[in-house]
Design a protein around this motif. Structure first.
Motif, PDB file in Angstrom:
ATOM      1  N   ALA A 165      -2.530 -11.621   2.367  1.00  0.00           N
ATOM      2  CA  ALA A 165      -3.084 -12.481   3.410  1.00  0.00           C
ATOM      3  C   ALA A 165      -2.416 -12.244   4.759  1.00  0.00           C
ATOM      4  CB  ALA A 165      -2.948 -13.950   3.016  1.00  0.00           C
ATOM      5  N   GLU A 166      -1.232 -11.654   4.746  1.00  0.00           N
ATOM      6  CA  GLU A 166      -0.537 -11.353   5.996  1.00  0.00           C
ATOM      7  C   GLU A 166      -0.937  -9.988   6.558  1.00  0.00           C
ATOM      8  OE1 GLU A 166       3.664 -13.563   5.669  1.00  0.00           O
ATOM      9  OE2 GLU A 166       3.146 -12.399   3.876  1.00  0.00           O
ATOM     10  N   ARG A 167      -1.831  -9.302   5.889  1.00  0.00           N
ATOM     11  CA  ARG A 167      -2.513  -8.099   6.367  1.00  0.00           C
ATOM     12  C   ARG A 167      -1.536  -7.029   6.860  1.00  0.00           C
ATOM     13  NH1 ARG A 167      -7.905  -9.607   6.945  1.00  0.00           N
ATOM     14  NH2 ARG A 167      -8.341  -7.811   8.279  1.00  0.00           N
ATOM     15  N   PRO A 168      -0.729  -6.500   5.946  1.00  0.00           N
ATOM     16  CA  PRO A 168       0.241  -5.482   6.367  1.00  0.00           C
ATOM     17  C   PRO A 168      -0.401  -4.225   6.952  1.00  0.00           C
ATOM     18  CG  PRO A 168       0.135  -5.641   3.969  1.00  0.00           C
ATOM     19  CD  PRO A 168      -0.603  -6.815   4.508  1.00  0.00           C
ATOM     20  N   ALA A 169      -1.576  -3.847   6.454  1.00  0.00           N
ATOM     21  CA  ALA A 169      -2.233  -2.657   7.011  1.00  0.00           C
ATOM     22  C   ALA A 169      -2.608  -2.873   8.473  1.00  0.00           C
ATOM     23  CB  ALA A 169      -3.466  -2.300   6.190  1.00  0.00           C
ATOM     24  N   ASP A 170      -3.052  -4.084   8.808  1.00  0.00           N
ATOM     25  CA  ASP A 170      -3.384  -4.385  10.200  1.00  0.00           C
ATOM     26  C   ASP A 170      -2.143  -4.357  11.077  1.00  0.00           C
ATOM     27  OD1 ASP A 170      -5.993  -4.671   9.443  1.00  0.00           O
ATOM     28  OD2 ASP A 170      -6.053  -6.856   9.642  1.00  0.00           O
ATOM     29  N   LEU A 171      -1.011  -4.766  10.502  1.00  0.00           N
ATOM     30  CA  LEU A 171       0.240  -4.738  11.253  1.00  0.00           C
ATOM     31  C   LEU A 171       0.630  -3.303  11.592  1.00  0.00           C
ATOM     32  CD1 LEU A 171       2.699  -6.262  12.346  1.00  0.00           C
ATOM     33  CD2 LEU A 171       3.724  -6.060  10.082  1.00  0.00           C
ATOM     34  N   VAL A 172       0.532  -2.405  10.619  1.00  0.00           N
ATOM     35  CA  VAL A 172       0.825  -0.995  10.893  1.00  0.00           C
ATOM     36  C   VAL A 172      -0.147  -0.463  11.945  1.00  0.00           C
ATOM     37  CG1 VAL A 172       0.976   1.322   9.913  1.00  0.00           C
ATOM     38  CG2 VAL A 172       1.777  -0.644   8.585  1.00  0.00           C
ATOM     39  N   ARG A 173      -1.439  -0.774  11.789  1.00  0.00           N
ATOM     40  CA  ARG A 173      -2.446  -0.303  12.719  1.00  0.00           C
ATOM     41  C   ARG A 173      -2.169  -0.800  14.136  1.00  0.00           C
ATOM     42  NH1 ARG A 173      -4.991   3.739  13.945  1.00  0.00           N
ATOM     43  NH2 ARG A 173      -5.171   4.026  11.684  1.00  0.00           N
ATOM     44  N   TRP A 174      -1.673  -2.034  14.278  1.00  0.00           N
ATOM     45  CA  TRP A 174      -1.355  -2.572  15.601  1.00  0.00           C
ATOM     46  C   TRP A 174      -0.391  -1.650  16.324  1.00  0.00           C
ATOM     47  CZ3 TRP A 174       2.423  -4.012  18.896  1.00  0.00           C
ATOM     48  CH2 TRP A 174       2.108  -4.894  19.928  1.00  0.00           C
ATOM     49  N   TRP A 175       0.651  -1.220  15.634  1.00  0.00           N
ATOM     50  CA  TRP A 175       1.629  -0.332  16.252  1.00  0.00           C
ATOM     51  C   TRP A 175       1.048   1.052  16.495  1.00  0.00           C
ATOM     52  CZ3 TRP A 175       5.912  -1.788  18.580  1.00  0.00           C
ATOM     53  CH2 TRP A 175       6.450  -3.050  18.265  1.00  0.00           C
ATOM     54  N   VAL A 176       0.278   1.548  15.532  1.00  0.00           N
ATOM     55  CA  VAL A 176      -0.321   2.878  15.703  1.00  0.00           C
ATOM     56  C   VAL A 176      -1.201   2.911  16.953  1.00  0.00           C
ATOM     57  CG1 VAL A 176      -1.982   4.507  14.711  1.00  0.00           C
ATOM     58  CG2 VAL A 176      -0.200   3.495  13.266  1.00  0.00           C
ATOM     59  N   ASP A 177      -1.931   1.836  17.181  1.00  0.00           N
ATOM     60  CA  ASP A 177      -2.831   1.781  18.341  1.00  0.00           C
ATOM     61  C   ASP A 177      -2.077   1.731  19.666  1.00  0.00           C
ATOM     62  OD1 ASP A 177      -5.035   1.862  16.693  1.00  0.00           O
ATOM     63  OD2 ASP A 177      -5.424  -0.301  16.783  1.00  0.00           O
ATOM     64  N   ARG A 178      -0.797   1.446  19.651  1.00  0.00           N
ATOM     65  CA  ARG A 178      -0.048   1.248  20.892  1.00  0.00           C
ATOM     66  C   ARG A 178       1.030   2.305  21.131  1.00  0.00           C
ATOM     67  NH1 ARG A 178      -2.468  -2.964  19.098  1.00  0.00           N
ATOM     68  NH2 ARG A 178      -3.251  -4.586  20.527  1.00  0.00           N
ATOM     69  N   VAL A 179       1.071   3.306  20.299  1.00  0.00           N
ATOM     70  CA  VAL A 179       1.972   4.421  20.546  1.00  0.00           C
ATOM     71  C   VAL A 179       1.130   5.673  20.802  1.00  0.00           C
ATOM     72  CG1 VAL A 179       3.881   3.455  19.215  1.00  0.00           C
ATOM     73  CG2 VAL A 179       2.200   4.922  18.070  1.00  0.00           C
ATOM     74  N   PRO A 180       1.663   6.645  21.539  1.00  0.00           N
ATOM     75  CA  PRO A 180       0.861   7.811  21.904  1.00  0.00           C
ATOM     76  C   PRO A 180       0.765   8.843  20.780  1.00  0.00           C
ATOM     77  CG  PRO A 180       3.037   7.988  22.871  1.00  0.00           C
ATOM     78  CD  PRO A 180       2.973   6.637  22.209  1.00  0.00           C
ATOM     79  N   SER A 181      -0.120   9.788  20.987  1.00  0.00           N
ATOM     80  CA  SER A 181      -0.251  10.920  20.072  1.00  0.00           C
ATOM     81  C   SER A 181       1.105  11.602  19.903  1.00  0.00           C
ATOM     82  CB  SER A 181      -1.268  11.907  20.637  1.00  0.00           C
ATOM     83  OG  SER A 181      -1.352  13.064  19.839  1.00  0.00           O
ATOM     84  N   GLY A 182       1.376  12.021  18.672  1.00  0.00           N
ATOM     85  CA  GLY A 182       2.661  12.640  18.381  1.00  0.00           C
ATOM     86  C   GLY A 182       3.693  11.673  17.846  1.00  0.00           C
TER      87      GLY A 182
END
Length: 284
Positions: A165-182
């Motif tokens: 219910a705490e949606r760990p995959a969404d948490l990882v995705r949040w960071w992925v969306d905010r860091v650059p390529s590489g």
């Protein structure tokens, strides 16, 4: 640990960070933490291999990230300082590496801040893993991390303490969306039953030992879930998985072990060493 000078430290409830510290041979723990740790040491002999395998794989992964050119790291749910830490591993490859540790455990804050007080390129931020926006806008994070340059984002043995219910995959995705390529994302996670994704192709998490360990952690901390390899891979969806993929921690780029060699596959590992897997992935 006998110093009560830090407010917020609760001796009556076990702390995930302090239990790990106890199992790793540390002294920053209380009787309530040792009670949980002793269950594993007495009732599930050999289970101490889990935290050791996890820590050693983390240090190798950080070395790989730093060796590949990543100069800044965010370690989410970092836990108590131990004999080798992310900033130390990174600086063996790049003396200028910058590290932000994030945790909300008062014991971690007390000891971590004392350790890092004289290091201007390393800091420890008090924040909840589940509130990433608060973490990113923290002044210390903004001081040390340039989000226009590749970042190493570390989720070491922390996401299995979150319920679905705490949606760990969404948490990882949040960071992925905010860091650059590489940028690189490292995840280690306790394994439950299910088909293995490793080269051996067999299940290794659906054991009675694993089920007992998972029950004890849920009883002690009231949260968390071990996941199948497929579910762990889902945490890294959309990223490029780096070699050797998702494997038990001792098999993730092991260091040469002299004449004794290194483990070749899951069959060379104990049941406990097979119960925690890790992977490193790159943002395209």
């Amino acid at each position: 640990m006998t110093d009560d000078s830090t407010s917020g430290i609760d001796r009556s409830k076990p702390s995930i960070a302090r239990v790990y510290d106890y199992l790793l041979g540390g002294t920053d723990n209380f009787a309530v933490d040792r009670e949980v740790g002793d269950f594993f040491l007495r009732e599930l002999p050999g289970s101490v291999a889990l935290p050791f395998a996890n820590r050693q794989a983390l240090i190798r992964a950080v070395g790989a990230m730093a060796g590949g050119g990543v100069r800044q790291f965010v370690d989410l749910g970092s836990g108590l300082p131990t004999s080798d830490n992310v900033h130390q591993a990174a600086r063996r490859h790049d003396a200028g590496a910058r590290v932000v540790y994030v945790d909300n455990d008062p014991t971690v804050l007390a000891h971590g801040r004392a350790l890092l007080a004289a290091d201007p390129r390393t800091t420890l931020v008090r924040a909840d893993l589940r509130e990433p926006e608060e973490i990113r806008r923290h002044p210390e994070v903004r001081r040390l991390i340039d989000f226009d340059e590749p970042v190493g984002v570390v989720f070491s043995a922390v996401l299995h303490h979150l319920d679905d219910a705490e949606r760990p995959a969404d948490l990882v995705r949040w960071w992925v969306d905010r860091v650059p390529s590489g940028s690189l994302v490292y995840v280690s996670h306790f394994r439950s039953g299910g088909s293995s994704v490793g080269d051996s192709g067999r299940s290794s998490g659906g054991t009675e030992e694993g089920r007992r360990a998972e029950r004890k952690l849920r009883e002690s901390f009231g949260r968390g879930r071990w996941r199948t390899d497929e579910e762990i891979l889902g945490l890294l969806d959309g990223l490029d998985l780096l070699e050797p993929g998702l494997v038990p921690c001792p098999l993730w780029r092991p260091e040469p072990a002299g004449t004794g060699g290194v483990p070749a596959d899951e069959g060379d590992l104990s049941v406990w060493e097979r119960l925690i897997s890790c992977a490193l992935a790159r943002k395209p």
